[in-house]
Design an enzyme around this catalytic site. Structure first.
Site, PDB file in Angstrom:
ATOM      1  N   LYS A 264      -5.500  -5.920  -2.321  1.00  0.00           N
ATOM      2  CA  LYS A 264      -5.816  -5.512  -0.855  1.00  0.00           C
ATOM      3  C   LYS A 264      -4.783  -6.191  -0.246  1.00  0.00           C
ATOM      4  CE  LYS A 264      -8.770  -2.575  -0.862  1.00  0.00           C
ATOM      5  NZ  LYS A 264      -8.032  -0.770  -0.475  1.00  0.00           N
TER       6      LYS A 264
ATOM      7  N   GLU B 264      -1.741  -1.919 -10.244  1.00  0.00           N
ATOM      8  CA  GLU B 264      -3.130  -2.787 -10.098  1.00  0.00           C
ATOM      9  C   GLU B 264      -4.054  -2.778 -11.465  1.00  0.00           C
ATOM     10  OE1 GLU B 264      -6.924  -2.980  -7.372  1.00  0.00           O
ATOM     11  OE2 GLU B 264      -5.407  -1.489  -6.902  1.00  0.00           O
TER      12      GLU B 264
END
Length: 359
Positions: free
Chosen positions: A157, A141
């Site tokens: 997410k 990420e």
């Protein structure tokens, strides 16, 4: 990239707007270590070196929150959501295991195992033993990427074994965090410059599928790294919304400090005005200061919304951890990690730096 030749270390983010190449390790609690290095060069991927990493037994890992405590925490967050105190909160647990041979606990060696067994786009190793920083990360990420005045974040997410496992809840959670990241970057960027070039794109990683979005903006005049970090830290994807309420809830429910997990890990080239910081997930760190001797730690967690099922969220934390723990606990023979792969022993090892390095 391999950075060696440690020049100086500071906790002042203003140094990142000065000169030189810096390794950056920002803990979730805000503790910041910036290390400037003399030399940076491109090198081949590090080979796996048998015996260089002696990890703990698989059965030695303990969790700061067991299954009952974690699922109870999920229920508490849902109750807080029902009362309107928070919309989403990230609940994490820290796994720890004693190192059987601290002298054979080289984060460079662990990083090589991760690179082979769980390659990740924002993987890194930072080794500053004299400053208590020994990190091996396989982060997928992006927290912050900067090129001149342009900044970008890539919040994740939504997690499943495959894309088919991703639910409507995952998409709603991603959109909620994108709105939070837009607001964070908006505090540091010029009015009207924050955009979302990609929303809820599916990315595939070893054993996992994620929903990933992209948020981009142009820094406002006079804003540098101190202002950007102040506006956006800690990363929204590992806190919740509203961020201030989520942080209070995290402090109330979690029983162990996150350390570099969920912080920011990466590099800044102040001379070129570029940098890349990952969200410190899928990250191991070595703690040699505890009373019980040297331990290795690893964090795992999940974003909790009103639509969360406590048992499913617990399983998500296990899914995120399973592959990484197997690599760190297993033998350092690559055959045991990736069928058909062999350790590359043909290239010489990069010389160890006693003071520190970034890879």
């Amino acid at each position: 990239m391999l950075a060696t030749g440690l020049r100086d270390v500071t906790d002042d983010p203003a140094a990142l707007d000065g000169s030189g190449f810096w390794a950056v390790a920002a803990g979730f609690d805000g503790a910041l270590v910036c290390a400037r290095f003399e030399e940076v060069r491109r090198v081949p991927a590090p080979p796996v070196r048998p015996g260089a990493w002696h990890g703990p037994r698989a059965q030695a890992w303990t969790s700061s929150l067991d299954r009952a405590a974690y699922t109870a925490g999920v229920r508490e967050i849902r109750a807080r959501i029902a009362r309107g105190e928070v919309y989403q909160a990230n609940l994490c647990r820290v796994l720890s295991a004693p190192l059987p041979d601290p002298d054979a606990a080289d984060p460079d060696a662990l990083g090589a195992l991760l690179a082979r067994g769980n390659p990740a786009p924002y993987a890194s190793v930072i080794r500053l033993p004299e400053h208590g920083v020994e990190i091996a990360s396989a982060s997928p990420e992006l927290f912050l990427r900067r090129a001149g005045r342009t900044v970008e974040s890539g919040p994740i997410k939504g997690t499943g074994r495959t894309a088919d496992d991703l639910l409507e809840k995952d998409h709603a959670e991603n959109v909620m965090i994108v709105d939070l990241v837009r607001n964070d970057l908006g505090r540091a960027c010029a009015t009207g410059s924050v955009t979302v070039p990609a929303l809820c794109a599916v990315e595939h990683h070893p054993g996992l599928a994620h929903l990933v979005s992209t948020v981009r903006g142009e820094l406002a005049p006079g804003v540098g790294w101190p202002g950007l970090l102040a506006a956006s830290f800690p990363p929204g994807s590992v806190t919740g919304a509203p961020k201030s309420s989520a942080l209070r809830l995290i402090a109330a429910l979690e029983t162990a400090p996150r350390g570099p997990y969920c912080g920011g890990i990466g590099w800044v080239d102040a001379d070129r005005g570029t940098g890349r910081l990952a969200v410190g997930i899928r990250t191991f760190w070595i703690d040699r200061d505890g009373r019980g001797g040297a331990v290795v730690r690893f964090g795992t967690g999940a974003g909790i919304t009103w639509g969360s099922d406590p048992e499913r969220e617990w399983r998500e934390t296990e899914l995120k951890a399973a592959r990484l723990l197997a690599i760190a606990s297993g033998p350092d023979d690559e055959d045991a990690l990736v069928p058909g792969a062999r350790p590359d022993t043909t290239r010489p090892r990069e010389p160890a730096e006693s003071e520190g390095s970034l890879r």
